[in-house]
Design an enzyme around this catalytic site. Sequence first.
Site, PDB file in Angstrom:
ATOM      1  CE  LYS A 112      -4.166  -1.902   0.217  1.00  0.00           C
ATOM      2  NZ  LYS A 112      -5.168  -1.749  -0.866  1.00  0.00           N
TER       3      LYS A 112
ATOM      4  CD  GLU B 136     -10.201   3.566   1.057  1.00  0.00           C
ATOM      5  OE1 GLU B 136      -9.409   2.701   0.604  1.00  0.00           O
ATOM      6  OE2 GLU B 136     -10.119   4.778   0.764  1.00  0.00           O
TER       7      GLU B 136
ATOM      8  CB  SER C 193      -0.111  -8.292  -1.218  1.00  0.00           C
ATOM      9  OG  SER C 193      -0.977  -9.127  -0.464  1.00  0.00           O
TER      10      SER C 193
END
Length: 398
Positions: A93, A115, A382
Amino acid sequence: MTALQQLPDVHGHFGPYGGMFVPETLMSALDELAAEYDIAKNDPAFQNELGELLHNFAGRPTPLYFAERLTTNLGGAKIYLKREDLLHTGAHKINNALGQILLARRMGKTRIIAETGAGQHGVATATVAARFGCECIIYMGVVDMERQSLNVARMRFLGAKVVPVTAGQATLKEAINEAMRDWVTNVRTTHYILGSALGSHPYPMMVRDFHRVIGIEARRQILGREERLPDLLVACVGGGSNAIGLFHPFLDDASVRMIGVEAGGEGIRTGKHAARFQGGKLGVLQGTKTFLLANADGQIELTHSVSAGLDYAAIGPEHSYLRDAGRIEYDYATDDEALAAFRILAETEGIIPALETAHAVAHVIKIAPSMSSDKLIIVNCSGRGDKDVSQAATHFGF
């Protein structure tokens, strides 16, 4: 580049998917963002600063790691892990959060909102906001706050205000609703760092582009290690940012098969899942037209996944397009399969994956034994599983 790689068009459409389905009050902000990004992506100063931050702050390039014991135990294809879990904040991210905070600064926006579901995007956003001295507000469903309490604490330590969302199912969809309401109210001072390849144009394109570094690195690394391209790429798919980041640089390579793994929850027949391509339909949700889970009246259905980051009713529009084009295949892993994979990867490789990542690992565990030993798989690791250890420990009775 091929037609597949050149999408979306100027209006944000990937074939019939994508577009801009937002209130009129947000159109000027989205147009401003699209125009600024169009300039920034061709600006060497922007790209150089982003590259420096990705390297010295986030920790890129991430390793391509040969999972030797997992490969031996499964007895089939050779398995590599793209180690996005080793990035600062613990997941992919941060790639997108850094890109968007630089855009916010260029536009003079000093207030940042986001969010989050699993909390990793919230942590990444809070991290970059702290790095650049911006006010930061994170919207998070109370259900997700309970199962991701570690990340809630991390966000608060980073100076972010975490706003609990109690409406509806109190998970990711409702968190996005609240973030969009905030943005409408504070559009002049605020930039919304959307966390996945979802929402209105230009977000699906922009988030994909910031994550393409995953696939660009993986391509270079596998050619260096094996002197050829992989046979298969596997990644989990919620909104789809980590998956499209890995897949996109390989779209032109017909020999490379790609599989996105959705959340099968308690099983497709139970209806308690988040696998949009298993009985989903075309619809519009939170700014974009894509595949989503809805009932016969068009009302968004409840979703379920043990993984907060995959527990969402829609999938990114580019994924819908690439699935229709036959370029990417989509399957699913259930909660039980993901939890088993979580433990298997930890015990065989000493790597505790995020439960999102564990869905991709679960699929590899299913298919690798049927592949010959000369085949190569890259699975996108990830995120790391610190945030999920308490939840998994409860499941396994630790």
